[in-house]
Scaffold this active site. Structure first.
Site, PDB file in Angstrom:
ATOM      1  N   PHE B 119       0.852  -1.186   0.000  1.00 61.01           N
ATOM      2  CA  PHE B 119       0.000   0.000   0.000  1.00 61.01           C
ATOM      3  C   PHE B 119       0.886   1.233   0.000  1.00 61.01           C
ATOM      4  CE2 PHE B 119      -4.400   1.394   0.823  1.00 61.01           C
ATOM      5  CZ  PHE B 119      -5.075   0.296   0.332  1.00 61.01           C
ATOM      6  N   GLN B 239      -7.095  15.193   3.562  1.00 63.47           N
ATOM      7  CA  GLN B 239      -6.488  14.351   2.522  1.00 63.47           C
ATOM      8  C   GLN B 239      -7.361  14.226   1.267  1.00 63.47           C
ATOM      9  OE1 GLN B 239      -5.933   9.804   2.971  1.00 63.47           O
ATOM     10  NE2 GLN B 239      -3.886  10.675   3.025  1.00 63.47           N
ATOM     11  N   HIS B 241      -7.682  11.870  -1.835  1.00 70.13           N
ATOM     12  CA  HIS B 241      -7.224  10.575  -2.322  1.00 70.13           C
ATOM     13  C   HIS B 241      -7.007  10.702  -3.823  1.00 70.13           C
ATOM     14  CE1 HIS B 241      -7.092   6.343  -3.319  1.00 70.13           C
ATOM     15  NE2 HIS B 241      -7.119   6.024  -2.043  1.00 70.13           N
ATOM     16  N   LEU B 251     -14.608   6.191  -4.435  1.00 63.79           N
ATOM     17  CA  LEU B 251     -13.211   5.802  -4.299  1.00 63.79           C
ATOM     18  C   LEU B 251     -12.842   4.559  -5.093  1.00 63.79           C
ATOM     19  CD1 LEU B 251     -10.819   6.855  -2.500  1.00 63.79           C
ATOM     20  CD2 LEU B 251     -11.090   4.679  -1.327  1.00 63.79           C
ATOM     21  N   GLU B 254      -6.485   2.336  -3.269  1.00 61.76           N
ATOM     22  CA  GLU B 254      -5.070   2.274  -3.550  1.00 61.76           C
ATOM     23  C   GLU B 254      -4.622   0.828  -3.753  1.00 61.76           C
ATOM     24  OE1 GLU B 254      -3.135   5.377  -1.188  1.00 61.76           O
ATOM     25  OE2 GLU B 254      -1.962   3.712  -0.410  1.00 61.76           O
ATOM     26  N   ARG B 285      -0.149   9.554  -0.497  1.00 63.86           N
ATOM     27  CA  ARG B 285      -1.297  10.101  -1.221  1.00 63.86           C
ATOM     28  C   ARG B 285      -1.161  11.568  -1.600  1.00 63.86           C
ATOM     29  NH1 ARG B 285      -6.033   6.965   2.131  1.00 63.86           N
ATOM     30  NH2 ARG B 285      -5.598   4.990   1.116  1.00 63.86           N
ATOM     31  N   HIS B 351     -11.232  13.047   0.902  1.00 61.91           N
ATOM     32  CA  HIS B 351     -11.309  11.690   1.435  1.00 61.91           C
ATOM     33  C   HIS B 351     -11.273  11.591   2.947  1.00 61.91           C
ATOM     34  CE1 HIS B 351     -10.915   7.385   1.255  1.00 61.91           C
ATOM     35  NE2 HIS B 351      -9.726   7.387   1.825  1.00 61.91           N
ATOM     36  N   ARG B 393      -2.260  11.110   6.096  1.00 61.84           N
ATOM     37  CA  ARG B 393      -2.447   9.744   6.579  1.00 61.84           C
ATOM     38  C   ARG B 393      -2.018   8.730   5.528  1.00 61.84           C
ATOM     39  NH1 ARG B 393      -6.398   5.813   5.801  1.00 61.84           N
ATOM     40  NH2 ARG B 393      -7.933   7.183   4.835  1.00 61.84           N
TER      41      ARG B 393
HETATM   42  C1  FAD Z   1     -14.392   5.076   0.354  1.00 61.86           C
HETATM   43  C2  FAD Z   1     -13.452   4.992   1.502  1.00 61.86           C
HETATM   44  C3  FAD Z   1     -12.479   3.994   1.551  1.00 61.86           C
HETATM   45  C4  FAD Z   1     -11.606   3.903   2.619  1.00 61.86           C
HETATM   46  N1  FAD Z   1     -10.672   2.890   2.645  1.00 61.86           N
HETATM   47  C5  FAD Z   1      -9.860   2.783   3.719  1.00 61.86           C
HETATM   48  C6  FAD Z   1      -8.928   1.701   3.812  1.00 61.86           C
HETATM   49  O1  FAD Z   1      -8.851   0.835   2.945  1.00 61.86           O
HETATM   50  N2  FAD Z   1      -8.136   1.629   4.895  1.00 61.86           N
HETATM   51  C7  FAD Z   1      -8.203   2.550   5.904  1.00 61.86           C
HETATM   52  O2  FAD Z   1      -7.476   2.425   6.877  1.00 61.86           O
HETATM   53  N3  FAD Z   1      -9.090   3.573   5.846  1.00 61.86           N
HETATM   54  C8  FAD Z   1      -9.914   3.712   4.780  1.00 61.86           C
HETATM   55  N4  FAD Z   1     -10.802   4.747   4.733  1.00 61.86           N
HETATM   56  C9  FAD Z   1     -10.945   5.628   5.880  1.00 61.86           C
HETATM   57  C10 FAD Z   1     -11.788   4.994   6.949  1.00 61.86           C
HETATM   58  O3  FAD Z   1     -12.658   4.069   6.369  1.00 61.86           O
HETATM   59  C11 FAD Z   1     -12.615   5.993   7.732  1.00 61.86           C
HETATM   60  O4  FAD Z   1     -11.811   7.016   8.164  1.00 61.86           O
HETATM   61  C12 FAD Z   1     -13.230   5.318   8.932  1.00 61.86           C
HETATM   62  O5  FAD Z   1     -13.966   4.198   8.538  1.00 61.86           O
HETATM   63  C13 FAD Z   1     -14.110   6.216   9.769  1.00 61.86           C
HETATM   64  O6  FAD Z   1     -14.653   5.422  10.819  1.00 61.86           O
HETATM   65  P1  FAD Z   1     -15.393   6.070  12.048  1.00 61.86           P
HETATM   66  O7  FAD Z   1     -15.790   4.959  12.953  1.00 61.86           O
HETATM   67  O8  FAD Z   1     -14.568   7.159  12.603  1.00 61.86           O
HETATM   68  O9  FAD Z   1     -16.678   6.741  11.393  1.00 61.86           O
HETATM   69  P2  FAD Z   1     -17.887   6.140  10.530  1.00 61.86           P
HETATM   70  O10 FAD Z   1     -17.684   4.737  10.150  1.00 61.86           O
HETATM   71  O11 FAD Z   1     -18.182   7.132   9.471  1.00 61.86           O
HETATM   72  O12 FAD Z   1     -19.064   6.138  11.570  1.00 61.86           O
HETATM   73  C14 FAD Z   1     -19.621   7.319  12.061  1.00 61.86           C
HETATM   74  C15 FAD Z   1     -20.790   6.953  12.917  1.00 61.86           C
HETATM   75  O13 FAD Z   1     -21.252   8.108  13.602  1.00 61.86           O
HETATM   76  C16 FAD Z   1     -22.636   8.177  13.513  1.00 61.86           C
HETATM   77  N5  FAD Z   1     -23.002   9.592  13.627  1.00 61.86           N
HETATM   78  C17 FAD Z   1     -22.556  10.638  12.894  1.00 61.86           C
HETATM   79  N6  FAD Z   1     -23.116  11.769  13.323  1.00 61.86           N
HETATM   80  C18 FAD Z   1     -23.926  11.442  14.352  1.00 61.86           C
HETATM   81  C19 FAD Z   1     -24.781  12.178  15.205  1.00 61.86           C
HETATM   82  N7  FAD Z   1     -24.942  13.483  15.091  1.00 61.86           N
HETATM   83  N8  FAD Z   1     -25.473  11.500  16.145  1.00 61.86           N
HETATM   84  C20 FAD Z   1     -25.365  10.157  16.269  1.00 61.86           C
HETATM   85  N9  FAD Z   1     -24.557   9.424  15.487  1.00 61.86           N
HETATM   86  C21 FAD Z   1     -23.850  10.067  14.554  1.00 61.86           C
HETATM   87  C22 FAD Z   1     -23.002   7.535  12.210  1.00 61.86           C
HETATM   88  O14 FAD Z   1     -24.296   7.033  12.265  1.00 61.86           O
HETATM   89  C23 FAD Z   1     -21.985   6.417  12.141  1.00 61.86           C
HETATM   90  O15 FAD Z   1     -22.469   5.283  12.813  1.00 61.86           O
HETATM   91  C24 FAD Z   1     -11.672   4.848   3.660  1.00 61.86           C
HETATM   92  C25 FAD Z   1     -12.628   5.857   3.614  1.00 61.86           C
HETATM   93  C26 FAD Z   1     -13.501   5.946   2.547  1.00 61.86           C
HETATM   94  C27 FAD Z   1     -14.486   7.069   2.505  1.00 61.86           C
END
Ligand code: FAD
Ligand code: FES
Lengths: 233, 579
Positions: B119, B239, B241, B251, B254, B285, B351, B393
């Protein structure tokens, strides 16, 4: 941009006696998603139009709905594939909360009923449990489920009997029954051998046709049926 | 109607970070824990992550947590806190094994171990060449993490409030005492009184027009905290992407380049060879995104347009169908392009937020340069800034951040809750939000919020995107302030109480406006280029003046005030960054 007409079933139980259809004309590119067209209605014509959505690329399972009579994710169907007039309705079989939003609680209850988690009390090794490429392949397909409910709500057996556990729950049971690391297949097979279990399936293939993840659901259900039969012997 | 609930621990957000924290909290049976999430947990954007989760398992070749830490520090352009990075990379191995034990169906090596692939920015021997470190489950690693954690929450009997949207965090007498949430189905307000709160609400890519982020990624957690006086750290580091689907921003992982895919310009040239001779298409990135922009600017975009090609054709059908099936599906569905036979048109897409709510390695929210915590307030996941990603990142390090710091914050919260008592609620805790929601509903006619949102996203994309300079960012600041004024008169058409997503979208727009303002202000303030923050008027990194974190707070008059805190450096002295 060409015009497209969206004919959308509207229902707000707070104010309406019964569902009505409203038509909205929107500008949409052939390569736009149906979800984009629905968004444009909500954002610029009628803010009260209500539906769920999040990822907009077919991965979160929020926006399953009936599009021209078939269960689809609105974000995974393009305008060019639905024609100049599109009929959009909520999924069938669950209570409508408002417009295209249905009550998903019974769906998640079905999911929970099949013990949808790895069960293995044998004490984990220090490193990963090993699994051969082939053992992993056996249940690969059913790990793809995004719990959108398109399959369950396309199933005539489910329409006829809301207590039927439904294809989505069976898919998620399959995912563990055929995982070489899991030790509770017998329990799950028992649950699915119930009156409301796999035998309600009449192999109509609607679920397979509806699945936006292209999971071969009917095949998976067949494998579960077979496992029940061979474990009974 | 107002409902009141009492818990020991609340987790806001059912994504990877939130559910990992909840699993650890649920193991302490003396505590009452609940997860509040505006989406059903399995709808969270963690499910969109494709490529993998980084850990130096060494399943296919030699690797070490120290190498992983070096790459992460270098990737961060030396802005990441090295103690936190060491912690993350050390715990990575253990936490990935833990996910496997929980049932995560990783892809496998021929001898049955967790499969790993190269990666961007991940190297052996500190930069000598790519290393296979990304642990993956085909190209749906995030989906499998989200499902596995949800499954384990069900197994552990975690209590969920699904489709409850947190609209305020309650602070009283210097500590956190709960949150106020809006029940989407009914429009009722709920006061959740608790000893501790973990904000794990994910990212806010929706401040930009081209983004890989979900509609729901509106930064509610950081925005609510900001308005209650909590600073936000390093918000200028956002970031882009390199490979989003042209115009849509969806997306393309990568992992495609990890498997051997390459970028090509209009002449068919593999241009990354010029920008990063060693790592080429697998440079970090920020480097690749800038290279693509540079190619487009110099007229080498495809047919002179604003995209280049990602070419995976010679990987062969088998690799694509086995290891990248979702990518193939996206391309066929949205582009009508089959990546087995044709190159994919891509452009950089907004991203990931490196910045966010400042925390220490236990997830405790830290509000200044002296490590002062707000008792009971935690943050984890993309919402938080630990900071392990610094200025940029590395791929696979966010999923890792979620589970490592989700776990650590859950453990620390459990300890805290066992000791702490329940603080007293502020007077009339729903007053402010109730008034704001009422105000939004009372506007009879005006502009649709969506128009403002579109203008905001376009402005941020143009002026606070991959390349930045003073004049553009000033314009962006002026624009955001104008939009904030116009926001006072937007109209919510749906006046009902039931499932009023029209109202919630309007409320979320306010969050986007606040976060965009802080992002632009922090970017304007930082007069150097580092990581993802690339200024044409200050093209060089300036360690003498800027090797420090930004802390931005919202002033009472709504403006942004900037402070700083030092970067923690342990073993890796800042060096020039070449790939
Ligand atoms: C398309 C894509 C591909 C990616 N691929 C990778 C990868 O291969 N490897 C890697 O390491 N990272 C990757 N990332 C980054 C990574 O996936 C994210 O940064 C990470 O999943 C975010 O997780 P989280 O738990 O912080 O938030 P999220 O999974 O977004 O969860 C947020 C939660 O908060 C809740 N929420 C939001 N606002 C409120 C509110 N006001 N009240 C109550 N609940 C709320 C939502 O319901 C949700 O359950 C990728 C990101 C994207 C967009
Ligand atoms: S919006 Fe996520 S599946 Fe359609």
């Amino acid at each position: 941009m060409p015009m497209v007409t969206l004919r959308i079933q509207r229902f707000d139980p707070e104010n309406d006696q019964r569902p009505v259809y409203r038509e909205y004309a929107v500008n949409a590119d052939p390569t736009d998603r149906v979800l984009d067209a629905i968004n444009s209605v909500k954002w610029y014509q009628d803010g009260s139009l209500t539906y769920r959505r999040s990822c907009a690329h077919g991965i979160c399972g929020s926006d399953a709905m009936r599009i021209n009579g078939a269960n689809r994710l609105a974000c995974k169907v393009l305008i060019r594939d639905v024609g100049a007039k599109v009929t959009i309705e909520p999924l069938m079989g669950f209570r409508v909360i408002k417009d295209l939003v249905v009550d998903m609680e019974p769906f998640f209850a079905q999911f929970r009923s099949v013990l949808p988690y790895l069960i293995n009390d044998e004490g984990a090794p220090e490193r990963e449990r090993t699994q051969s490429v082939h053992e992993r392949e056996v249940y690969d397909d059913t790990t793809k489920c995004i719990l959108c409910a398109a399959c369950t709500t396309s199933c005539p057996s489910f329409w006829a009997d809301e207590n039927f556990v439904g294809p989505a729950a069976i898919v998620n049971a399959h995912r563990f029954i055929f995982d070489s690391r899991d030790k509770a297949a017998a329990e799950r097979l028992d649950i699915l051998n119930d009156r409301e279990g796999v035998w309600r399936c009449r192999t109509v293939f609607n679920c397979t046709e509806a699945c936006p993840r292209e999971i071969r659901i009917t095949k998976a259900i067949g494998e579960v049926k077979k496992a029940i039969l061979s474990s009974a012997r | 109607m107002i409902h009141t609930h009492t818990y020991d621990a609340l987790v806001v957000g059912g994504g990877g970070a939130g559910m990992m924290a909840a699993i650890y909290l649920s193991r302490e049976s003396r505590l009452r824990t609940a997860v509040i999430s505006k989406l059903y947990p399995t709808r969270s954007h963690t499910g969109a992550a494709q490529g993998g989760i980084g850990a130096a398992l060494g399943n296919l070749e030699e690797d070490h947590p120290e190498w992983h830490a070096f790459d992460t520090v270098k990737g961060s352009d030396y802005l990441g806190d090295q103690d936190a990075i060491e912690t993350m990379c050390r715990e990575a191995v253990d936490v990935v094994i833990e996910l496997e034990h929980m049932g995560l169906p990783f892809s496998r090596t021929p001898d049955g171990k967790i499969a790993q692939r190269p990666f961007g920015g991940h190297t052996h021997h500190q930069g000598q060449g790519p290393v296979r470190r990304s642990c993956y489950a085909a190209d749906r690693t995030g989906h499998m993490i989200l499902q596995t954690l949800y499954q384990n929450c069900i197994k552990n009997g975690v209590e969920f409030f699904d489709e409850f949207q947190v609209v305020d965090v309650m602070l009283a007498e210097g500590r956190c005492v709960g949150v106020v949430a809006y029940e989407v189905a009914t429009g009722d307000l709920h006061v959740f009184h608790s000893k501790s709160v973990n904000l794990a609400t994910g990212g806010f890519g929706r401040i930009f027009s081209i983004t890989s982020n979900a509609h729901a990624n509106t930064g509610d957690g950081p925005a609510v905290a900001l308005r209650r006086g909590i600073p936000l750290e390093d918000m200028e580091f956002y970031q882009f992407h390199p490979t989003g689907i042209y115009k849509m921003g969806i997306l393309i992982t990568e992992g495609v380049r990890g498997e051997g895919g390459v970028l090509r310009n209009d002449y068919g040239e593999r241009f990354m060879e010029r920008y990063a001779p060693t790592m080429k298409d697998l440079a970090s990135r920020d480097v690749v995104a800038r290279a693509i922009y540079q190619e487009m600017r110099e007229g080498r975009g495809i047919n002179g347009k604003r995209y280049v090609y990602l070419d995976a054709t010679y990987l062969g059908a088998e690799v694509i169908e086995q290891k990248l099936p979702d990518i193939a599906d996206f391309c066929r569905t949205y582009l009508g392009v089959d990546p087995v036979h044709e190159p994919m048109p891509i452009q950089p897409t907004a991203h990931y937020a490196m910045g966010g709510i400042p925390t220490n390695v236990d997830g405790c929210v830290v509000i200044d340069d002296r490590g002062t915590v707000v008792p009971g307030l935690y943050a984890a996941g993309e919402t938080a800034c630990v900071s392990v990603h610094g200025g940029n990142r590395l791929g696979t390090n966010s999923l890792l951040d979620l589970v490592v710091f989700g776990r650590r914050s859950g453990l620390h919260m459990a300890e805290f809750c066992l000791e702490a008592d329940l603080g007293s609620l502020p007077e009339n805790p729903t007053r402010d939000v109730a008034a704001e929601l009422e105000r939004l509903l009372s506007v009879a006619a005006g502009e649709p919020p969506a128009r403002l949102r579109q203008e905001l996203q376009d402005t941020m994309m143009d002026f606070v995107g991959v390349f930045r300079e003073e004049e553009g960012m000033r314009q962006a600041m002026d624009k955001v302030r104008e939009l904030k004024r116009r926001y006072e008169a937007v109209v919510v058409m749906d006046k009902g109480r039931r499932f009023n997503t029209d109202l919630l979208e309007a409320w979320e727009l306010r969050n986007l406006l606040d976060l965009a303002e802080v992002t632009a202000a922090s970017a304007l303030n930082r007069k150097e280029s580092r990581g993802a923050h690339s200024r044409e008027d200050f093209p060089n990194r300036d360690d003498e003046n800027w090797l420090k974190h930004t802390l931005a707070v919202q002033d009472v008059d709504g403006g942004v005030r900037i402070d700083y805190k030092p970067v923690t450096i342990t073993q890796f002295e800042p060096k020039e960054r070449v790939y």
